[in-house]
Write a protein that holds these residues in place. Structure first.
Motif, PDB file in Angstrom:
ATOM      1  N   ASN A  32       0.826  -1.216   0.000  1.00 14.46           N
ATOM      2  CA  ASN A  32       0.000   0.000   0.000  1.00 14.46           C
ATOM      3  C   ASN A  32       0.856   1.261   0.000  1.00 14.46           C
ATOM      4  OD1 ASN A  32      -2.503  -1.158  -0.128  1.00 14.46           O
ATOM      5  ND2 ASN A  32      -2.765  -1.289   2.078  1.00 14.46           N
ATOM      6  N   VAL A  33       1.910   1.258   0.787  1.00 12.77           N
ATOM      7  CA  VAL A  33       2.807   2.419   0.833  1.00 12.77           C
ATOM      8  C   VAL A  33       3.446   2.636  -0.541  1.00 12.77           C
ATOM      9  CG1 VAL A  33       4.962   3.299   1.821  1.00 12.77           C
ATOM     10  CG2 VAL A  33       3.224   2.286   3.307  1.00 12.77           C
ATOM     11  N   ASN A  34       3.871   1.539  -1.159  1.00 11.61           N
ATOM     12  CA  ASN A  34       4.466   1.646  -2.501  1.00 11.61           C
ATOM     13  C   ASN A  34       3.443   2.165  -3.511  1.00 11.61           C
ATOM     14  OD1 ASN A  34       6.869   0.683  -1.515  1.00 11.61           O
ATOM     15  ND2 ASN A  34       6.510  -1.416  -2.174  1.00 11.61           N
ATOM     16  N   ASN A  35       2.197   1.686  -3.402  1.00  7.77           N
ATOM     17  CA  ASN A  35       1.145   2.166  -4.301  1.00  7.77           C
ATOM     18  C   ASN A  35       0.888   3.655  -4.128  1.00  7.77           C
ATOM     19  OD1 ASN A  35       0.738  -0.309  -5.478  1.00  7.77           O
ATOM     20  ND2 ASN A  35      -0.991  -0.865  -4.181  1.00  7.77           N
ATOM     21  N   ILE A  36       0.917   4.110  -2.889  1.00  2.00           N
ATOM     22  CA  ILE A  36       0.684   5.539  -2.630  1.00  2.00           C
ATOM     23  C   ILE A  36       1.814   6.381  -3.217  1.00  2.00           C
ATOM     24  CG2 ILE A  36       0.582   7.272  -0.792  1.00  2.00           C
ATOM     25  CD1 ILE A  36      -1.029   5.198   0.841  1.00  2.00           C
ATOM     26  N   SER A  37       3.054   5.910  -3.065  1.00  2.00           N
ATOM     27  CA  SER A  37       4.162   6.689  -3.632  1.00  2.00           C
ATOM     28  C   SER A  37       4.091   6.692  -5.157  1.00  2.00           C
ATOM     29  CB  SER A  37       5.512   6.154  -3.143  1.00  2.00           C
ATOM     30  OG  SER A  37       5.726   4.844  -3.621  1.00  2.00           O
ATOM     31  N   SER A  38       3.673   5.585  -5.732  1.00  2.00           N
ATOM     32  CA  SER A  38       3.486   5.522  -7.183  1.00  2.00           C
ATOM     33  C   SER A  38       2.390   6.497  -7.614  1.00  2.00           C
ATOM     34  CB  SER A  38       3.122   4.101  -7.594  1.00  2.00           C
ATOM     35  OG  SER A  38       2.829   4.034  -8.965  1.00  2.00           O
ATOM     36  N   ALA A  57      -7.661   4.784  -4.563  1.00  2.00           N
ATOM     37  CA  ALA A  57      -8.533   4.932  -3.393  1.00  2.00           C
ATOM     38  C   ALA A  57      -9.375   3.672  -3.199  1.00  2.00           C
ATOM     39  CB  ALA A  57      -9.432   6.149  -3.552  1.00  2.00           C
ATOM     40  N   ARG A  58      -9.900   3.118  -4.309  1.00  2.00           N
ATOM     41  CA  ARG A  58     -10.671   1.869  -4.211  1.00  2.00           C
ATOM     42  C   ARG A  58      -9.780   0.731  -3.702  1.00  2.00           C
ATOM     43  NH1 ARG A  58     -13.171   3.384  -9.232  1.00  2.00           N
ATOM     44  NH2 ARG A  58     -11.547   2.194 -10.274  1.00  2.00           N
ATOM     45  N   ASN A  59      -8.591   0.617  -4.281  1.00  3.87           N
ATOM     46  CA  ASN A  59      -7.658  -0.435  -3.842  1.00  3.87           C
ATOM     47  C   ASN A  59      -7.270  -0.274  -2.372  1.00  3.87           C
ATOM     48  OD1 ASN A  59      -7.634  -1.712  -6.283  1.00  3.87           O
ATOM     49  ND2 ASN A  59      -5.726  -0.786  -6.980  1.00  3.87           N
ATOM     50  N   PHE A  60      -7.066   0.962  -1.986  1.00  6.35           N
ATOM     51  CA  PHE A  60      -6.697   1.236  -0.593  1.00  6.35           C
ATOM     52  C   PHE A  60      -7.823   0.819   0.341  1.00  6.35           C
ATOM     53  CE2 PHE A  60      -5.968   3.852   3.170  1.00  6.35           C
ATOM     54  CZ  PHE A  60      -4.633   3.590   3.404  1.00  6.35           C
ATOM     55  N   ALA A  61      -9.065   1.142  -0.034  1.00 13.40           N
ATOM     56  CA  ALA A  61     -10.213   0.756   0.792  1.00 13.40           C
ATOM     57  C   ALA A  61     -10.334  -0.759   0.880  1.00 13.40           C
ATOM     58  CB  ALA A  61     -11.491   1.365   0.229  1.00 13.40           C
ATOM     59  N   VAL A  62     -10.108  -1.444  -0.238  1.00 13.80           N
ATOM     60  CA  VAL A  62     -10.173  -2.905  -0.246  1.00 13.80           C
ATOM     61  C   VAL A  62      -9.070  -3.483   0.647  1.00 13.80           C
ATOM     62  CG1 VAL A  62      -9.828  -4.952  -1.691  1.00 13.80           C
ATOM     63  CG2 VAL A  62     -11.302  -3.106  -2.481  1.00 13.80           C
ATOM     64  N   GLN A  63      -7.861  -2.946   0.532  1.00 15.31           N
ATOM     65  CA  GLN A  63      -6.738  -3.435   1.336  1.00 15.31           C
ATOM     66  C   GLN A  63      -6.965  -3.157   2.820  1.00 15.31           C
ATOM     67  OE1 GLN A  63      -4.075  -5.298   0.504  1.00 15.31           O
ATOM     68  NE2 GLN A  63      -5.015  -5.451  -1.502  1.00 15.31           N
ATOM     69  N   GLU A  64      -7.542  -2.008   3.113  1.00 15.61           N
ATOM     70  CA  GLU A  64      -7.811  -1.670   4.512  1.00 15.61           C
ATOM     71  C   GLU A  64      -8.781  -2.686   5.117  1.00 15.61           C
ATOM     72  OE1 GLU A  64      -8.874   2.246   7.192  1.00 15.61           O
ATOM     73  OE2 GLU A  64      -9.549   2.194   5.116  1.00 15.61           O
ATOM     74  N   GLU A  68      -8.108  -5.368   8.175  1.00 19.07           N
ATOM     75  CA  GLU A  68      -8.975  -5.498   9.354  1.00 19.07           C
ATOM     76  C   GLU A  68      -9.417  -6.950   9.520  1.00 19.07           C
ATOM     77  OE1 GLU A  68     -12.245  -2.716   9.337  1.00 19.07           O
ATOM     78  OE2 GLU A  68     -10.899  -1.029   8.962  1.00 19.07           O
ATOM     79  N   ASN A  69      -9.784  -7.588   8.412  1.00 19.66           N
ATOM     80  CA  ASN A  69     -10.186  -8.993   8.469  1.00 19.66           C
ATOM     81  C   ASN A  69      -9.024  -9.868   8.960  1.00 19.66           C
ATOM     82  OD1 ASN A  69     -12.752  -8.419   7.562  1.00 19.66           O
ATOM     83  ND2 ASN A  69     -12.320  -8.942   5.432  1.00 19.66           N
ATOM     84  N   SER A  70      -7.824  -9.585   8.457  1.00 20.74           N
ATOM     85  CA  SER A  70      -6.647 -10.356   8.882  1.00 20.74           C
ATOM     86  C   SER A  70      -6.392 -10.174  10.370  1.00 20.74           C
ATOM     87  CB  SER A  70      -5.410  -9.919   8.102  1.00 20.74           C
ATOM     88  OG  SER A  70      -5.561 -10.233   6.742  1.00 20.74           O
ATOM     89  N   GLU A  71      -6.517  -8.959  10.830  1.00 20.26           N
ATOM     90  CA  GLU A  71      -6.303  -8.694  12.259  1.00 20.26           C
ATOM     91  C   GLU A  71      -7.334  -9.454  13.101  1.00 20.26           C
ATOM     92  OE1 GLU A  71      -5.868  -4.971  15.392  1.00 20.26           O
ATOM     93  OE2 GLU A  71      -6.616  -4.589  13.372  1.00 20.26           O
TER      94      GLU A  71
END
Length: 112
Positions: A32-38, A57-64, A68-71
């Motif tokens: 996600n950090v790499n995607n944001i810098s890109s 933004a969509r990808n970030f929301a999906v990853q978020e 949460e599910n992983s946690e």
């Protein structure tokens, strides 16, 4: 003694699984950090910045949500490990009591 080793192995396995899950979660965060810098580079260049922004933004929301599910899954696994430990202790105690009862029955049979 073997049951103690099995409990130790089970506990070690659970810790390993927990550590692996944490590593995967950290890897996702890094992606996600790499995607944001890109995304920031693309916006600076000005090429299709609104499309990329919406996609990211969509990808970030999906990853978020995935994080949460992983946690939540990690917390559930941790709780399961604790309960498995309780069950193991109970089974071990019952096995020890069975041995004591067998000895008592044998002793009673010898005297009768």
């Amino acid at each position: 003694m073997a049951t103690i080793d099995m409990a130790s192995a089970s506990s070690t396995s659970a810790r390993s699984l927990f550590a692996d899950s944490k590593m995967r979660l950290a890897d996702r965060v890094q992606v996600n950090v790499n995607n944001i810098s890109s995304l920031a580079r693309q916006i600076t260049r000005g090429s299709k910045s609104s499309e990329i922004l919406m996609h990211s933004a969509r990808n970030f929301a999906v990853q978020e949500q995935a994080m949460e599910n992983s946690e939540n899954n990690l917390k559930r696994m941790q709780l399961l490990c604790v309960h498995l430990g309780y069950q193991h202790d109970s089974i071990f105690k019952s096995a020890q009591q069975l041995e004591e009862i067998k000895e008592q029955v044998c002793a009673m049979q010898r005297y009768h």
